[in-house]
Design a protein around this motif. Structure first.
Motif, PDB file in Angstrom:
ATOM      1  N   GLU A 145       0.818  -1.210   0.000  1.00  0.00           N
ATOM      2  CA  GLU A 145       0.000   0.000   0.000  1.00  0.00           C
ATOM      3  C   GLU A 145       0.853   1.261   0.000  1.00  0.00           C
ATOM      4  O   GLU A 145       0.502   2.260  -0.633  1.00  0.00           O
ATOM      5  CB  GLU A 145      -0.939  -0.018   1.209  1.00  0.00           C
ATOM      6  N   GLU A 146       1.981   1.241   0.690  1.00  0.00           N
ATOM      7  CA  GLU A 146       2.835   2.432   0.749  1.00  0.00           C
ATOM      8  C   GLU A 146       3.551   2.687  -0.569  1.00  0.00           C
ATOM      9  O   GLU A 146       3.834   3.840  -0.912  1.00  0.00           O
ATOM     10  CB  GLU A 146       3.844   2.285   1.884  1.00  0.00           C
ATOM     11  N   HIS A 147       3.847   1.620  -1.310  1.00  0.00           N
ATOM     12  CA  HIS A 147       4.571   1.795  -2.574  1.00  0.00           C
ATOM     13  C   HIS A 147       3.656   1.800  -3.792  1.00  0.00           C
ATOM     14  O   HIS A 147       4.016   2.356  -4.829  1.00  0.00           O
ATOM     15  CB  HIS A 147       5.634   0.702  -2.717  1.00  0.00           C
ATOM     16  N   TRP A 148       2.501   1.176  -3.690  1.00  0.00           N
ATOM     17  CA  TRP A 148       1.521   1.202  -4.765  1.00  0.00           C
ATOM     18  C   TRP A 148       0.182   1.588  -4.152  1.00  0.00           C
ATOM     19  O   TRP A 148      -0.671   0.720  -3.875  1.00  0.00           O
ATOM     20  CB  TRP A 148       1.428  -0.150  -5.469  1.00  0.00           C
ATOM     21  N   ALA A 149       0.026   2.889  -3.912  1.00  0.00           N
ATOM     22  CA  ALA A 149      -1.181   3.391  -3.251  1.00  0.00           C
ATOM     23  C   ALA A 149      -2.423   2.943  -4.019  1.00  0.00           C
ATOM     24  O   ALA A 149      -2.476   3.053  -5.255  1.00  0.00           O
ATOM     25  CB  ALA A 149      -1.139   4.913  -3.161  1.00  0.00           C
ATOM     26  N   GLY A 150      -3.393   2.447  -3.298  1.00  0.00           N
ATOM     27  CA  GLY A 150      -4.600   1.939  -3.926  1.00  0.00           C
ATOM     28  C   GLY A 150      -4.620   0.431  -4.052  1.00  0.00           C
ATOM     29  O   GLY A 150      -5.594  -0.133  -4.551  1.00  0.00           O
ATOM     30  N   SER A 151      -3.534  -0.241  -3.600  1.00  0.00           N
ATOM     31  CA  SER A 151      -3.546  -1.705  -3.609  1.00  0.00           C
ATOM     32  C   SER A 151      -4.666  -2.234  -2.733  1.00  0.00           C
ATOM     33  O   SER A 151      -5.262  -3.277  -3.015  1.00  0.00           O
ATOM     34  CB  SER A 151      -2.192  -2.242  -3.112  1.00  0.00           C
ATOM     35  N   LEU A 152      -4.954  -1.496  -1.654  1.00  0.00           N
ATOM     36  CA  LEU A 152      -6.084  -1.807  -0.780  1.00  0.00           C
ATOM     37  C   LEU A 152      -7.014  -0.606  -0.770  1.00  0.00           C
ATOM     38  O   LEU A 152      -6.562   0.539  -0.770  1.00  0.00           O
ATOM     39  CB  LEU A 152      -5.617  -2.123   0.644  1.00  0.00           C
ATOM     40  N   SER A 153      -8.290  -0.862  -0.743  1.00  0.00           N
ATOM     41  CA  SER A 153      -9.275   0.212  -0.797  1.00  0.00           C
ATOM     42  C   SER A 153     -10.167   0.170   0.429  1.00  0.00           C
ATOM     43  O   SER A 153     -10.645  -0.889   0.830  1.00  0.00           O
ATOM     44  CB  SER A 153     -10.129   0.067  -2.068  1.00  0.00           C
ATOM     45  N   LEU A 154     -10.363   1.342   1.036  1.00  0.00           N
ATOM     46  CA  LEU A 154     -11.274   1.492   2.160  1.00  0.00           C
ATOM     47  C   LEU A 154     -12.453   2.334   1.703  1.00  0.00           C
ATOM     48  O   LEU A 154     -12.331   3.541   1.494  1.00  0.00           O
ATOM     49  CB  LEU A 154     -10.565   2.155   3.346  1.00  0.00           C
ATOM     50  N   GLN A 155     -13.586   1.668   1.492  1.00  0.00           N
ATOM     51  CA  GLN A 155     -14.799   2.342   1.033  1.00  0.00           C
ATOM     52  C   GLN A 155     -14.539   3.164  -0.234  1.00  0.00           C
ATOM     53  O   GLN A 155     -14.951   4.309  -0.363  1.00  0.00           O
ATOM     54  CB  GLN A 155     -15.354   3.228   2.144  1.00  0.00           C
ATOM     55  N   GLY A 156     -13.831   2.556  -1.178  1.00  0.00           N
ATOM     56  CA  GLY A 156     -13.592   3.168  -2.482  1.00  0.00           C
ATOM     57  C   GLY A 156     -12.424   4.120  -2.550  1.00  0.00           C
ATOM     58  O   GLY A 156     -12.130   4.651  -3.625  1.00  0.00           O
ATOM     59  N   GLU A 157     -11.711   4.360  -1.460  1.00  0.00           N
ATOM     60  CA  GLU A 157     -10.564   5.263  -1.450  1.00  0.00           C
ATOM     61  C   GLU A 157      -9.311   4.503  -1.035  1.00  0.00           C
ATOM     62  O   GLU A 157      -9.401   3.496  -0.317  1.00  0.00           O
ATOM     63  CB  GLU A 157     -10.804   6.430  -0.493  1.00  0.00           C
ATOM     64  N   PRO A 158      -8.122   4.973  -1.491  1.00  0.00           N
ATOM     65  CA  PRO A 158      -6.876   4.305  -1.093  1.00  0.00           C
ATOM     66  C   PRO A 158      -6.745   4.243   0.424  1.00  0.00           C
ATOM     67  O   PRO A 158      -7.105   5.177   1.136  1.00  0.00           O
ATOM     68  CB  PRO A 158      -5.785   5.178  -1.722  1.00  0.00           C
ATOM     69  N   LEU A 159      -6.213   3.138   0.902  1.00  0.00           N
ATOM     70  CA  LEU A 159      -6.089   2.947   2.346  1.00  0.00           C
ATOM     71  C   LEU A 159      -5.075   3.901   2.954  1.00  0.00           C
ATOM     72  O   LEU A 159      -5.277   4.426   4.049  1.00  0.00           O
ATOM     73  CB  LEU A 159      -5.690   1.497   2.640  1.00  0.00           C
TER      74      LEU A 159
END
Length: 247
Positions: A145-159
């Motif tokens: 997540e820190e290197h590829w922002a958006g790998s995980l999504s929290l309610q449609g937004e990057p974690l």
């Protein structure tokens, strides 16, 4: 010195139990502190200390130099990141932390599978291995997540949010995945994150099946040996008692 030696002896006998309760308290405390608006950075230090404890519990038995090398790789990059703010150093520290978890899980897994008596320490070792799997995958999700922002999504937004570490969110997601709970508040979006989530969910279920089966078989074998010994003792006493006395 006598008190220190006594505490060291107690810890050596109950090291897996101490590590288990320390891990549980750390991970339960973090979301509570975040909910009331307190800084969770000190708990990251406590989590690092738990991983150091995992090294002390396992690796020092198999190679002091290996353990010291992993300790240095965990601590030095973290200190460098704190002083200089250089992001790759943080990723290095997190990666080494994940490696420590993996090696510790492997050592504990070997300890669980070998022959021996089923003790409370062996059960705590099984629980620690399960927790370390969740923490290891949480660290890997955090790196993604820190290197590829958006790998995980929290309610449609990057974690990952600016100025905040997603570590405790990724650890939470990791344990939700490991337990196959599937709440759906955090979801993997890109390929690497999805692949890691699938691997963790499968391994988590296989781990429980293998470990429970192994512990049950060891316990049953232990009980069978006790029953056999009791029967042999009883048979020996009956044989002795039935022999006629000689005058």
């Amino acid at each position: 010195m006598t008190d220190i030696a006594s505490l060291t002896k107690i810890y050596s006998r109950r090291r897996f139990a101490c590590l288990f309760f320390s891990l549980v308290v750390t991970m339960v405390t973090a979301p509570v502190l975040r909910a009331i608006g307190l800084n969770t950075r000190p708990l990251e230090v406590v989590l690092a200390l738990n991983m150091l404890a995992a090294v002390l519990v396992t690796l020092f038995r198999f190679g002091t130099w290996v353990a010291l090398g992993l300790l240095a790789l965990l601590v030095v990059p973290r200190i460098g990141y704190t002083l200089m703010g250089y992001q790759p150093l943080l990723a290095t520290s997190q990666g080494v932390g994940a490696l420590i978890c993996l090696v510790s899980v492997g050592v504990m897994f070997g300890y669980l599978l070998r022959e021996g008596t089923v003790t409370s320490e062996r059960i705590y070792a099984a629980l620690n291995a399960y927790l370390l799997i969740g923490i290891m995958c949480g660290l890997l999700f955090c790196i993604l997540e820190e290197h590829w922002a958006g790998s995980l999504s929290l309610q449609g937004e990057p974690l990952a949010r600016s100025g905040e570490s997603p570590l405790w969110d990724t650890i939470y997601f990791s344990f939700v995945t490991l337990g196959t709970l599937g709440y759906g508040d955090i979801v993997p979006v890109y390929g690497p994150a999805r692949a890691l989530a699938v691997a963790e969910a499968m391994f988590g279920q296989m781990y429980l099946v293998v470990i429970v089966a192994r512990l049950v078989s060891l316990y049953k074998g232990q009980a069978d040996r006790k029953d056999l010994g009791a029967r042999d003792t009883a048979a020996g006493e009956d044989k002795t008692g039935s022999q006629p006395s000689r005058e």
